[in-house]
Design a protein around this motif. Structure first.
Motif, PDB file in Angstrom:
ATOM      1  N   SER A  34       1.070  -1.168  -0.192  1.00 21.23           N
ATOM      2  CA  SER A  34       0.415   0.272   0.004  1.00 21.23           C
ATOM      3  C   SER A  34       0.659   1.499   0.217  1.00 21.23           C
ATOM      4  N   SER A  35       1.805   0.820   0.367  1.00 23.99           N
ATOM      5  CA  SER A  35       3.351   2.565   0.294  1.00 23.99           C
ATOM      6  C   SER A  35       3.132   2.752  -0.844  1.00 23.99           C
ATOM      7  N   GLN A  36       3.094   1.955  -2.051  1.00 24.42           N
ATOM      8  CA  GLN A  36       3.109   2.822  -3.334  1.00 24.42           C
ATOM      9  C   GLN A  36       2.217   3.732  -3.638  1.00 24.42           C
ATOM     10  N   CYS A  37       0.868   3.967  -2.978  1.00 23.39           N
ATOM     11  CA  CYS A  37       0.132   4.658  -3.038  1.00 23.39           C
ATOM     12  C   CYS A  37       0.580   6.189  -3.229  1.00 23.39           C
ATOM     13  N   VAL A  42       1.334   5.757 -10.340  1.00 29.55           N
ATOM     14  CA  VAL A  42       1.543   4.324 -10.319  1.00 29.55           C
ATOM     15  C   VAL A  42       0.128   3.898  -9.429  1.00 29.55           C
ATOM     16  N   LEU A  43      -0.266   4.778  -8.772  1.00 35.36           N
ATOM     17  CA  LEU A  43      -1.707   4.761  -7.691  1.00 35.36           C
ATOM     18  C   LEU A  43      -2.687   4.537  -9.128  1.00 35.36           C
ATOM     19  N   HIS A  44      -2.648   6.364  -9.532  1.00 35.74           N
ATOM     20  CA  HIS A  44      -3.456   6.315 -11.047  1.00 35.74           C
ATOM     21  C   HIS A  44      -3.360   5.200 -11.184  1.00 35.74           C
ATOM     22  N   HIS A  45      -2.448   3.994 -12.154  1.00 38.06           N
ATOM     23  CA  HIS A  45      -2.383   2.802 -13.202  1.00 38.06           C
ATOM     24  C   HIS A  45      -3.272   1.752 -12.479  1.00 38.06           C
ATOM     25  N   ARG A  49      -6.725   0.338 -13.896  1.00 35.24           N
ATOM     26  CA  ARG A  49      -7.087  -1.627 -13.999  1.00 35.24           C
ATOM     27  C   ARG A  49      -8.314  -1.490 -13.612  1.00 35.24           C
ATOM     28  N   ARG A  50      -8.699  -1.565 -12.528  1.00 35.08           N
ATOM     29  CA  ARG A  50     -10.191  -2.461 -11.659  1.00 35.08           C
ATOM     30  C   ARG A  50     -10.821  -1.500 -11.858  1.00 35.08           C
ATOM     31  N   GLY A  51     -10.962  -0.461 -13.263  1.00 30.09           N
ATOM     32  CA  GLY A  51     -12.164   0.187 -13.622  1.00 30.09           C
ATOM     33  C   GLY A  51     -12.761   1.287 -12.438  1.00 30.09           C
ATOM     34  N   ILE A  52     -11.899   2.262 -11.826  1.00 29.32           N
ATOM     35  CA  ILE A  52     -12.352   2.632 -10.733  1.00 29.32           C
ATOM     36  C   ILE A  52     -12.570   4.186 -11.388  1.00 29.32           C
ATOM     37  N   PRO A  53     -13.760   5.142 -11.451  1.00 32.43           N
ATOM     38  CA  PRO A  53     -13.840   6.240 -12.383  1.00 32.43           C
ATOM     39  C   PRO A  53     -12.500   7.381 -11.984  1.00 32.43           C
ATOM     40  N   GLN A  57      -4.986  11.746 -16.915  1.00 36.23           N
ATOM     41  CA  GLN A  57      -3.712  12.082 -16.524  1.00 36.23           C
ATOM     42  C   GLN A  57      -2.663  11.563 -17.207  1.00 36.23           C
ATOM     43  N   ARG A  58      -1.612  12.378 -17.044  1.00 34.14           N
ATOM     44  CA  ARG A  58      -0.775  12.451 -17.896  1.00 34.14           C
ATOM     45  C   ARG A  58       0.635  12.795 -16.925  1.00 34.14           C
ATOM     46  N   LEU A  59       2.117  11.541 -16.459  1.00 33.40           N
ATOM     47  CA  LEU A  59       3.111  11.820 -16.187  1.00 33.40           C
ATOM     48  C   LEU A  59       3.830  12.807 -17.348  1.00 33.40           C
ATOM     49  N   ALA A  60       4.629  14.002 -16.012  1.00 31.64           N
ATOM     50  CA  ALA A  60       5.480  15.062 -17.435  1.00 31.64           C
ATOM     51  C   ALA A  60       6.840  14.857 -16.567  1.00 31.64           C
TER      52      ALA A  60
END
Length: 279
Positions: A34-37, A42-45, A49-53, A57-60
């Motif tokens: 969970s520390s990855q959030c 990473v959290l967004h990706h 993939r789980r269909g959460i609304p 977003q883009r990483l720059a």
């Protein structure tokens, strides 16, 4: 009792086999996964993939890449550090390249540079949903700092008066934070055709921050009893997916009494060590 471990100050509850350690609201049962959030990209990706609304977003990694991402997503956009919290380095509603470049450079100079996120602006009201041990305990609508002009005093004098409220302080010494008299606020006032020396007409509402974080001078309204059962389940499912026993979910929603399945609700990010002041 307070306990010092590795230079960090923990709070110890209980003794022996029933002992628990807490660092702010982060507990000793928080999983390594969970520390990855803390990494918002990473959290967004993971959640996408789980269909959460979620908002697009883009990483720059460079300012030029940020501008390209903003053009792709469409103005206005939100700029935020890929790692961070408490509303630090979050710029909401940037509408052109010049504003984005200025915000990007400000984050770099503030030590919040490196990879940053460009996020689609979604409509709605900002909410914090607090999930503990898999149960949604509280939900608060967070409001950005604002004031109602009195038609007599300058804005800088009214803001100073606002900051003298006994419930406002610096850092975490009070329930709410003071509004900072800085370049960010000066720029926001300019977008409203105002300056620190302006004396708007009586009754004029003046926005003092685009971010609704309490750490940016905002305030909150409890709305725990009106959350739709689908939205409650969504928050609890996200907490279960992340494997954390305490998490604060930042959610943008037109109305949390309406199911997210009907649209109008997006998860912005998750906070492993959420502040409890909104509740």
């Amino acid at each position: 009792m307070p306990v010092q471990l590795g230079g960090a100050s923990f709070l110890q509850l209980g003794q022996g086999a029933r002992q628990r350690l807490l660092l702010e609201t982060l507990t000793d049962r928080t999983s390594l996964f969970s520390s990855q959030c803390n990494d918002k990209a990473v959290l967004h990706h993971l959640l996408e993939r789980r269909g959460i609304p979620l908002p697009a977003q883009r990483l720059a990694k460079t300012a030029d890449a940020a501008i390209a991402a903003a053009v792709e997503l469409g103005w206005p956009i939100v700029l935020k550090p890929a790692n961070g919290g408490k509303g630090r380095g979050v710029w909401v509603g940037l509408r052109k390249s010049e504003e984005l470049l200025k915000a990007w450079q400000n984050n770099v100079e503030s030590g919040l540079g490196g990879a940053q996120l460009i996020q689609q602006v979604v409509r709605g009201h900002d909410h914090r949903m607090l999930v503990v041990n898999g149960v949604l305990l509280a939900t608060a609508q967070r409001k950005p700092a604002e004031l109602c002009a009195d038609g007599i005093h300058s804005l800088i004098d009214q803001i100073r008066g606002l900051n003298q409220d006994s419930e406002r302080g610096k850092g975490y010494e009070r329930l709410f934070n003071q509004v900072k008299l800085d370049a960010r606020l000066e720029g926001l006032l300019a977008t409203q055709g105002l300056s620190f020396s302006s004396i708007p007409a009586e009754g004029t509402m003046v926005l003092l921050s685009r971010a609704a974080n309490l750490s940016q001078g905002g305030y909150s309204i409890d709305c725990s009893k009106t959350v739709h059962s689908d939205n409650r389940r969504l928050a609890e499912d996200v907490a279960c997916l992340l494997g954390t026993d305490v998490v604060g979910l930042d959610v943008m929603s037109d109305d949390l009494s309406v199911s997210w399945r009907d649209g109008g609700t997006w998860l912005l990010e998750a906070n492993l060590s959420p502040g409890l002041r909104p509740h």
